[in-house]
Design an enzyme around this catalytic site. Structure first.
Site, PDB file in Angstrom:
ATOM      1  CG  LEU A 105      49.898  68.087  24.751  1.00 25.25           C
ATOM      2  CD1 LEU A 105      48.647  68.919  25.002  1.00 25.25           C
ATOM      3  CD2 LEU A 105      50.020  66.995  25.808  1.00 25.25           C
ATOM      4  CG  ASP A 106      50.703  61.858  21.132  1.00 24.67           C
ATOM      5  OD1 ASP A 106      51.893  62.203  21.047  1.00 24.67           O
ATOM      6  OD2 ASP A 106      50.318  60.840  21.737  1.00 24.67           O
TER       7      ASP A 106
END
Ligand code: URA
Length: 235
Positions: A105-106
């Site tokens: 996930l960013d």
């Protein structure tokens, strides 16, 4: 299961170094099927024997599967020299060598992140061939255009020409939606909305396969999956 050296079994299950495991075995802390074993090089089939450490049963698990509610600002990686990673958030009692996030996930994305030391499982969850859906809640910086659902359903072509698989968009408000994708390209959701001229203000992953982010798991908290939860990931 294959035979494994006792020091390896103890090191992996107690998350201690091989040399500490050897020392503990030599000190007589480890029993196998009711007998103290002081030779770290002896091999056993860990699922077929009862191992104890300081008199307590060691519940052998080949792999561990964790769920983290990822907060903003934490890197989806195992280690980093300066920045906090998702693996740093794993509590000591659940920690093991070789833990990695299942996909990424960013840094500014929140929500459901799985962490495991089972590489094959990770691959299965990430691979588009497995067709496992991932659902995100997204808040945008502008109004969602009328044709957005249709465009997502057709398969968005990203700015660099990459074609995305068909995705589901469920509008929840003027600037808010749920997005279901079955792959995980780099910055995929942000790039998909970018094609529609929208920026993403908030992004949170809510589910993977049939497994939903547990409601009682607060941001930054991490716990082990139950067997039923683990199975539900691959639905
Ligand atoms: N898509 C993104 O753009 N970012 C994420 O973190 C996950 C999916």
């Amino acid at each position: 299961m294959n035979l494994q050296r006792l020091d390896k079994i103890i090191a992996s299950q107690l998350n201690i170094s091989r040399s500490d495991a050897k020392a503990d075995i030599r000190r007589g802390f480890v029993g196998v099927d009711g007998e103290l074993v002081r030779d770290p090089s002896r091999s056993f089939s860990p699922l077929e024997c009862n191992i104890t450490y300081k008199g307590q049963a060691v519940n052998f698990k080949e792999f561990i599967y964790l769920v983290l509610n990822k907060p903003k600002g934490v890197l989806s990686a195992s280690t980093d020299n300066n920045r906090q990673t998702v693996v740093d958030l794993v509590p000591t009692e659940l920690s093991r060598q070789n833990l990695s996030p299942v996909g990424r996930l960013d840094k500014d994305t929140t929500g459901l992140l799985l962490i495991t030391d089972d590489g094959q499982f990770s691959h299965k969850v990430i691979s588009p061939k497995s067709d496992i859906k991932k659902v995100y809640h997204v808040v945008l910086d502008g109004l969602i255009p009328k044709n957005a659902c249709e465009e997502f359903a057709k398969g968005i072509v990203l700015a660099d020409g990459t074609k995305c698989l068909p995705a589901k968009l469920e509008i929840k408000g003027e600037k808010e939606a749920l997005v279901e994708i079955r792959e995980g390209k780099y910055h995929q959701i942000k790039r998909m909305f970018g094609v529609l001229g929208l920026g993403v203000n908030e992004l949170k992953r809510l589910s993977i396969g049939g497994f939903k982010l547990p409601e009682d798991l607060k941001e930054g908290e991490c716990r082990e999956l139950t067997e039923a939860e683990l199975k539900s990931v691959l639905y």
